[in-house]
Design a protein around this motif. Structure first.
Motif, PDB file in Angstrom:
ATOM      1  N   SER A  11       4.727  -1.152  -1.631  1.00  0.00           N
ATOM      2  CA  SER A  11       4.685   0.062  -2.469  1.00  0.00           C
ATOM      3  C   SER A  11       5.513  -0.026  -3.473  1.00  0.00           C
ATOM      4  O   SER A  11       6.491  -0.842  -3.690  1.00  0.00           O
ATOM      5  CB  SER A  11       4.789   1.159  -1.559  1.00  0.00           C
ATOM      6  OG  SER A  11       6.073   1.316  -1.175  1.00  0.00           O
ATOM      7  N   SER A  12       5.763   0.945  -4.320  1.00  0.00           N
ATOM      8  CA  SER A  12       6.525   1.052  -5.524  1.00  0.00           C
ATOM      9  C   SER A  12       8.058   1.146  -5.087  1.00  0.00           C
ATOM     10  O   SER A  12       8.857   0.719  -5.631  1.00  0.00           O
ATOM     11  CB  SER A  12       6.355   2.448  -6.492  1.00  0.00           C
ATOM     12  OG  SER A  12       6.253   3.500  -5.695  1.00  0.00           O
ATOM     13  N   LYS A  13       8.127   2.167  -3.656  1.00  0.00           N
ATOM     14  CA  LYS A  13       9.376   1.927  -3.263  1.00  0.00           C
ATOM     15  C   LYS A  13       9.843   0.791  -2.283  1.00  0.00           C
ATOM     16  O   LYS A  13      10.950   0.699  -1.712  1.00  0.00           O
ATOM     17  CB  LYS A  13       9.242   3.247  -2.074  1.00  0.00           C
ATOM     18  CG  LYS A  13       9.184   4.481  -2.991  1.00  0.00           C
ATOM     19  CD  LYS A  13       9.604   5.737  -2.027  1.00  0.00           C
ATOM     20  CE  LYS A  13       9.748   7.141  -2.767  1.00  0.00           C
ATOM     21  NZ  LYS A  13       8.781   7.173  -3.971  1.00  0.00           N
ATOM     22  N   GLY A  14       8.952  -0.144  -2.368  1.00  0.00           N
ATOM     23  CA  GLY A  14       9.095  -1.348  -1.479  1.00  0.00           C
ATOM     24  C   GLY A  14       8.796  -1.490   0.027  1.00  0.00           C
ATOM     25  O   GLY A  14       9.222  -2.656   0.626  1.00  0.00           O
ATOM     26  N   THR A  15       8.298  -0.520   0.590  1.00  0.00           N
ATOM     27  CA  THR A  15       7.752  -0.402   1.881  1.00  0.00           C
ATOM     28  C   THR A  15       6.596  -1.376   1.785  1.00  0.00           C
ATOM     29  O   THR A  15       5.511  -1.476   1.067  1.00  0.00           O
ATOM     30  CB  THR A  15       7.613   0.955   2.332  1.00  0.00           C
ATOM     31  OG1 THR A  15       6.747   1.574   1.549  1.00  0.00           O
ATOM     32  CG2 THR A  15       8.678   1.658   2.706  1.00  0.00           C
ATOM     33  N   LYS A  16       6.297  -2.045   3.029  1.00  0.00           N
ATOM     34  CA  LYS A  16       5.266  -2.880   3.287  1.00  0.00           C
ATOM     35  C   LYS A  16       4.158  -2.089   3.477  1.00  0.00           C
ATOM     36  O   LYS A  16       3.973  -1.125   4.359  1.00  0.00           O
ATOM     37  CB  LYS A  16       5.632  -4.032   4.498  1.00  0.00           C
ATOM     38  CG  LYS A  16       4.922  -5.152   4.336  1.00  0.00           C
ATOM     39  CD  LYS A  16       5.308  -6.153   5.411  1.00  0.00           C
ATOM     40  CE  LYS A  16       4.899  -7.438   5.428  1.00  0.00           C
ATOM     41  NZ  LYS A  16       5.035  -8.509   6.291  1.00  0.00           N
ATOM     42  N   LEU A  17       2.828  -2.378   2.775  1.00  0.00           N
ATOM     43  CA  LEU A  17       1.721  -1.624   3.164  1.00  0.00           C
ATOM     44  C   LEU A  17       0.597  -2.606   3.639  1.00  0.00           C
ATOM     45  O   LEU A  17       0.581  -3.950   3.580  1.00  0.00           O
ATOM     46  CB  LEU A  17       1.179  -1.081   1.777  1.00  0.00           C
ATOM     47  CG  LEU A  17       2.048  -0.194   1.015  1.00  0.00           C
ATOM     48  CD1 LEU A  17       1.364   0.083  -0.277  1.00  0.00           C
ATOM     49  CD2 LEU A  17       2.199   1.173   1.834  1.00  0.00           C
ATOM     50  N   TYR A  18      -0.327  -2.101   4.612  1.00  0.00           N
ATOM     51  CA  TYR A  18      -1.612  -2.892   4.931  1.00  0.00           C
ATOM     52  C   TYR A  18      -2.677  -2.064   4.305  1.00  0.00           C
ATOM     53  O   TYR A  18      -3.171  -0.950   3.998  1.00  0.00           O
ATOM     54  CB  TYR A  18      -1.868  -2.406   6.559  1.00  0.00           C
ATOM     55  CG  TYR A  18      -1.345  -3.472   7.312  1.00  0.00           C
ATOM     56  CD1 TYR A  18      -1.255  -4.726   6.863  1.00  0.00           C
ATOM     57  CD2 TYR A  18      -1.144  -3.292   8.625  1.00  0.00           C
ATOM     58  CE1 TYR A  18      -0.956  -5.824   7.877  1.00  0.00           C
ATOM     59  CE2 TYR A  18      -0.964  -4.153   9.710  1.00  0.00           C
ATOM     60  CZ  TYR A  18      -0.874  -5.525   9.209  1.00  0.00           C
ATOM     61  OH  TYR A  18      -0.337  -6.507  10.112  1.00  0.00           O
ATOM     62  N   ALA A  19      -3.588  -2.941   3.466  1.00  0.00           N
ATOM     63  CA  ALA A  19      -4.758  -2.612   2.886  1.00  0.00           C
ATOM     64  C   ALA A  19      -6.155  -3.184   3.810  1.00  0.00           C
ATOM     65  O   ALA A  19      -6.131  -4.482   4.033  1.00  0.00           O
ATOM     66  CB  ALA A  19      -4.901  -2.908   1.557  1.00  0.00           C
ATOM     67  N   MET A  20      -6.912  -2.302   4.401  1.00  0.00           N
ATOM     68  CA  MET A  20      -7.981  -2.699   5.019  1.00  0.00           C
ATOM     69  C   MET A  20      -9.118  -2.918   3.999  1.00  0.00           C
ATOM     70  O   MET A  20      -9.297  -1.834   2.948  1.00  0.00           O
ATOM     71  CB  MET A  20      -8.372  -1.723   6.188  1.00  0.00           C
ATOM     72  CG  MET A  20      -7.544  -1.585   7.179  1.00  0.00           C
ATOM     73  SD  MET A  20      -7.777  -2.920   8.322  1.00  0.00           S
ATOM     74  CE  MET A  20      -9.169  -2.632   8.804  1.00  0.00           C
ATOM     75  N   ARG A  21      -9.772  -4.063   4.125  1.00  0.00           N
ATOM     76  CA  ARG A  21     -10.940  -4.366   3.328  1.00  0.00           C
ATOM     77  C   ARG A  21     -12.478  -4.253   4.135  1.00  0.00           C
ATOM     78  O   ARG A  21     -12.203  -4.785   5.180  1.00  0.00           O
ATOM     79  CB  ARG A  21     -10.803  -5.630   2.572  1.00  0.00           C
ATOM     80  CG  ARG A  21      -9.745  -5.570   1.547  1.00  0.00           C
ATOM     81  CD  ARG A  21      -9.701  -7.017   0.892  1.00  0.00           C
ATOM     82  NE  ARG A  21      -8.170  -6.962   0.047  1.00  0.00           N
ATOM     83  CZ  ARG A  21      -8.516  -7.146  -1.171  1.00  0.00           C
ATOM     84  NH1 ARG A  21      -9.589  -6.974  -1.837  1.00  0.00           N
ATOM     85  NH2 ARG A  21      -7.249  -6.981  -1.938  1.00  0.00           N
ATOM     86  N   ASP A  22     -13.374  -3.997   3.373  1.00  0.00           N
ATOM     87  CA  ASP A  22     -14.698  -4.165   4.133  1.00  0.00           C
ATOM     88  C   ASP A  22     -15.287  -5.644   3.776  1.00  0.00           C
ATOM     89  O   ASP A  22     -14.453  -6.288   3.260  1.00  0.00           O
ATOM     90  CB  ASP A  22     -15.790  -3.057   3.667  1.00  0.00           C
ATOM     91  CG  ASP A  22     -15.963  -3.017   2.139  1.00  0.00           C
ATOM     92  OD1 ASP A  22     -15.496  -3.806   1.446  1.00  0.00           O
ATOM     93  OD2 ASP A  22     -16.703  -2.100   1.684  1.00  0.00           O
ATOM     94  N   SER A  23     -16.542  -5.821   4.316  1.00  0.00           N
ATOM     95  CA  SER A  23     -16.946  -7.099   4.021  1.00  0.00           C
ATOM     96  C   SER A  23     -17.124  -7.493   2.617  1.00  0.00           C
ATOM     97  O   SER A  23     -17.510  -8.536   2.164  1.00  0.00           O
ATOM     98  CB  SER A  23     -18.195  -7.237   4.844  1.00  0.00           C
ATOM     99  OG  SER A  23     -19.254  -6.292   4.546  1.00  0.00           O
TER     100      SER A  23
END
Length: 53
Positions: A11-23
């Protein structure tokens, strides 16, 4: 049905993010790594469920 794929981002604050994607590769859900990881730890896999019975 293909398994949803996870991609890590920051993120812009530097925290780690998970992004779920579909097929098709589109984002379906984005949440912080901390929340997603703790939710994964709370859930048990089918193998773990059957081993405790």
């Amino acid at each position: 049905m293909a398994k949803a794929r996870r991609t890590t981002h920051r993120s812009s604050k530097g925290t780690k993010l998970y992004a779920m994607r579909d097929s098709k590769g589109r984002f379906t859900d984005i949440q912080t790594y901390k929340r997603a990881h703790s939710a994964d730890l709370r859930r048990k896999s089918k193998v773990e469920e059957s081993a405790t019975r």
